[in-house]
Design a protein around this motif. Structure first.
Motif, short mmCIF file in Angstrom:
data_model
loop_
_atom_site.label_atom_id
_atom_site.label_comp_id
_atom_site.label_asym_id
_atom_site.label_seq_id
_atom_site.Cartn_x
_atom_site.Cartn_y
_atom_site.Cartn_z
N LYS A 52 18.29 34.37 21.99
CA LYS A 52 18.90 35.27 22.98
C LYS A 52 19.80 36.55 22.41
CE LYS A 52 17.60 32.90 27.16
NZ LYS A 52 18.16 32.14 28.21
N ALA A 53 20.31 36.43 21.20
CA ALA A 53 20.78 37.54 20.52
C ALA A 53 20.02 38.62 20.35
CB ALA A 53 21.71 37.01 19.17
N ASP A 54 20.65 39.69 20.29
CA ASP A 54 20.00 41.02 20.09
C ASP A 54 19.37 41.09 18.53
OD1 ASP A 54 19.80 42.14 22.57
OD2 ASP A 54 21.91 42.21 22.60
N GLY A 55 20.44 40.45 17.68
CA GLY A 55 20.19 40.59 16.32
C GLY A 55 21.32 39.61 15.48
N LEU A 56 21.02 39.77 14.28
CA LEU A 56 22.05 38.80 13.44
C LEU A 56 22.86 39.78 12.48
CD1 LEU A 56 19.51 36.12 12.63
CD2 LEU A 56 21.15 36.14 14.41
N ALA A 57 23.94 39.10 12.09
CA ALA A 57 24.94 40.04 11.10
C ALA A 57 25.12 39.07 10.05
CB ALA A 57 26.14 40.67 11.73
N LEU A 58 25.06 39.31 8.61
CA LEU A 58 25.65 38.42 7.86
C LEU A 58 25.67 39.37 6.52
CD1 LEU A 58 22.51 36.42 6.46
CD2 LEU A 58 22.20 38.70 7.64
N LEU A 59 25.98 38.55 5.33
CA LEU A 59 26.07 39.68 4.18
C LEU A 59 25.35 39.09 2.86
CD1 LEU A 59 28.66 38.04 2.33
CD2 LEU A 59 30.09 39.08 4.32
N GLU A 60 24.66 38.02 3.13
CA GLU A 60 23.99 37.59 1.81
C GLU A 60 22.42 38.17 1.92
OE1 GLU A 60 25.36 35.75 4.18
OE2 GLU A 60 27.41 34.69 3.59
N LEU A 61 22.01 38.95 0.97
CA LEU A 61 20.77 39.51 1.08
C LEU A 61 19.65 38.38 0.87
CD1 LEU A 61 18.98 41.96 0.96
CD2 LEU A 61 19.08 42.16 -1.59
N ASP A 62 19.74 37.70 0.22
CA ASP A 62 18.87 36.29 0.28
C ASP A 62 18.48 35.62 1.45
OD1 ASP A 62 21.33 35.06 0.06
OD2 ASP A 62 20.77 33.60 -1.63
N ALA A 63 19.64 35.42 2.22
CA ALA A 63 19.36 34.94 3.56
C ALA A 63 18.87 35.70 4.55
CB ALA A 63 20.80 34.37 3.96
N ALA A 64 19.15 37.06 4.35
CA ALA A 64 18.37 38.19 5.24
C ALA A 64 17.09 37.90 4.93
CB ALA A 64 19.22 39.28 5.14
N VAL A 65 16.65 38.13 3.63
CA VAL A 65 15.29 37.92 3.45
C VAL A 65 14.49 36.79 3.85
CG1 VAL A 65 13.61 37.86 1.37
CG2 VAL A 65 15.48 39.64 1.45
N ALA A 66 15.16 35.62 3.69
CA ALA A 66 14.65 34.43 4.19
C ALA A 66 14.29 34.40 5.62
CB ALA A 66 15.57 33.17 3.79
N LEU A 67 15.49 35.15 6.46
CA LEU A 67 15.00 35.32 7.93
C LEU A 67 13.86 36.06 8.23
CD1 LEU A 67 18.82 35.86 9.02
CD2 LEU A 67 17.36 34.17 9.84
N ARG A 68 13.41 37.04 7.45
CA ARG A 68 12.26 38.08 7.53
C ARG A 68 11.19 37.20 7.20
NH1 ARG A 68 14.37 41.07 11.03
NH2 ARG A 68 15.07 43.04 10.33
N GLN A 70 10.89 34.00 7.65
CA GLN A 70 10.64 33.21 8.85
C GLN A 70 10.35 33.93 10.06
OE1 GLN A 70 14.39 31.01 9.01
NE2 GLN A 70 14.32 31.02 6.92
N HIS A 71 9.89 35.17 9.83
CA HIS A 71 9.32 35.99 10.90
C HIS A 71 10.51 36.40 11.83
CE1 HIS A 71 5.60 35.39 9.11
NE2 HIS A 71 5.46 34.19 9.32
N TYR A 72 11.58 36.44 11.62
CA TYR A 72 12.70 36.78 12.51
C TYR A 72 12.70 38.45 12.56
CZ TYR A 72 17.18 37.67 14.98
OH TYR A 72 17.99 38.20 15.93
N ALA A 73 12.30 38.92 13.76
CA ALA A 73 11.97 40.44 13.78
C ALA A 73 12.87 41.20 14.31
CB ALA A 73 10.77 40.72 14.69
N ARG A 74 14.18 40.76 14.87
CA ARG A 74 15.03 41.59 15.46
C ARG A 74 15.97 42.26 14.28
NH1 ARG A 74 16.59 38.75 21.25
NH2 ARG A 74 14.29 38.80 21.89
N ARG A 75 17.08 43.03 14.72
CA ARG A 75 17.99 43.70 13.84
C ARG A 75 18.67 42.70 13.03
NH1 ARG A 75 20.09 47.05 17.12
NH2 ARG A 75 19.49 49.03 16.24
N ILE A 76 18.70 42.87 11.60
CA ILE A 76 19.77 42.30 10.89
C ILE A 76 20.46 43.23 10.02
CG2 ILE A 76 19.69 40.72 8.85
CD1 ILE A 76 17.03 39.62 9.32
N LEU A 77 21.89 42.98 10.27
CA LEU A 77 22.76 43.80 9.53
C LEU A 77 23.47 43.30 8.44
CD1 LEU A 77 24.54 46.56 9.60
CD2 LEU A 77 26.10 45.40 11.38
N LEU A 78 23.64 43.93 7.46
CA LEU A 78 24.23 43.46 6.24
C LEU A 78 25.68 44.07 6.31
CD1 LEU A 78 21.45 43.83 3.35
CD2 LEU A 78 22.36 41.81 4.60
#
Ligand SMILES: *Cc1c(COP(=O)(O)O)cnc(C)c1O
Length: 364
Positions: A52-68, A70-78
């Motif tokens: 139910k979050a509108d997106g995720l925020a993190l700073l590790e690029l590899d983790a962000a890529v892994a989320l995509r 896994q088909h995570y489609a919402r906003r991801i902010l580095l």
């Protein structure tokens, strides 16, 4: 039977804490902060509870890529943006949003030719003095970025240094307001403390982290007072019992000496599991649901507690190091640190289990 130490992650608690954050900042988009592998809980493990979050925020690029992946489609902010221009094509292709906090990042964006332009959050330094542009520079920076082909859209962001303090907001809010005056872009200010004080802080995107995991961002308001539920319970068992005689000590360095005869429980958990070695004598632990205190130095694999207040404890008795029944913030306070550090430092050798419902106890 295997070593009894396990970190149990309660997804329904995480959902409830997320709902709480939403309730505080109902008008804002909520970016759940999942840096440091979701504050040590495991991004992959907790993702279903963040639907139910509108997106995720993190700073590790590899983790962000892994989320995509896994088909995570919402906003991801580095949250720290990028560190080198080599990262930009992947960031663009994966539709990741970036914080831009330094002029070198702007130069990299200007020089890049990307498959698609990137969403940029311009970071304003309003007093934290770690990352970001000075308020007086912001208009020029925004002008420059808005003429950069690699930039799709702009947002304005700042990070609060003292939002947990009664009078810790005013200066930064004023500086941000002044820096952003006349700029028609959505804004993001609030960490967990700012989310709880959303009426004062405001903003179009909020970035709660620690509150989602059930730890309080405030020194005086407990998680329970804020309506937050612990997500991680680090549990183990008593694996041996010693009968100390008066004047005998326990563990390395003999930092604890028994004033009277009493039993000592030896727990399978140590600093190589992420428990803080600097936790002094007297740090709280639950044994059989009763609060007891550490006695002796935390070692690599073991720690010891005075069992006087849990007379029924035997080998195999259940232990909670923190979590349900013992707030991580209480343990952190005893060890002169913060819940953030304890949660994010649970070591890779600790097995995790996930529960959907609160209060479900796993068999050790
Ligand atoms: C870690 C972080 C947050 C979340 O802070 P909490 O205190 O855990 O809520 C928000 N914004 C930024 C930029 C961060 O680095």
């Amino acid at each position: 039977m295997s070593r009894p130490l396990v970190a149990q992650v309660n997804l329904s608690a995480l959902r409830a804490n997320l709902a709480k954050a939403r309730e505080c900042a109902a008008d804002a988009q909520l970016l759940a902060v999942v840096k440091a592998d979701a504050y040590g809980h495991g991004i992959k493990r907790v993702l279903p509870a963040l639907a139910k979050a509108d997106g995720l925020a993190l700073l590790e690029l590899d983790a962000a890529v892994a989320l995509r992946e896994q088909h995570y489609a919402r906003r991801i902010l580095l949250l720290e943006g990028f560190f080198s221009d080599h990262e930009l094509p992947e960031i663009a292709a994966r539709r990741l949003a970036v914080v831009v906090h330094h002029v070198q990042q702007i130069e990299m964006l200007e020089a890049a030719t990307l498959p698609r332009p990137i969403e940029v959050f311009v970071k304003v330094n309003t007093g934290m003095n770690r990352l970001g542009f000075r308020p007086g520079e912001v208009h020029a920076i925004v002008d420059r970025l808005s003429q950069t082909a690699s930039v799709a859209v702009l947002r304005l962001l700042t990070h609060l240094a003292r939002a947990e303090e009664e009078d810790g907001l005013r200066e930064q809010l004023e500086a941000f307001e002044e820096a952003c005056q006349g700029l028609p872009y959505p804004r993001s200010l609030a960490n967990s403390a700012g989310v709880i004080r959303y009426r004062e802080v405001g903003g179009d995107y909020v970035r709660p982290g620690i509150m989602l995991y059930g730890s309080s961002p405030f020194p005086y308001d407990t998680a329970e007072m804020l309506g937050l539920t612990p997500v991680m319970t680090l549990k183990s068992a008593i694996i041996a019992i010693q009968d100390l005689k008066p004047n005998e000590s326990v563990g390395y360095g003999g930092i604890y000496t028994a004033a009277r005869a009493h039993r000592v429980g030896v727990i399978a958990c140590g600093y190589a599991d992420g428990y803080p070695r600097h936790a002094p004598n007297g740090t709280p632990v639950l044994v059989c649901g009763k609060k007891v205190r550490t006695a002796g130095r935390v070692s690599m694999d073991l720690m010891t507690v005075d069992l006087t207040d849990a007379p029924e404890a035997t080998v195999g008795s259940p232990v909670v190091l923190w979590g349900e029944g013992l707030p991580v913030d209480d343990v952190a306070a005893a060890a002169s640190t913060v819940g953030y550090q304890l949660l994010s430092a649970v070591a890779p050798r600790v097995p995790f289990v996930t529960t959907e419902v609160g209060k479900v106890d796993i068999e050790l």
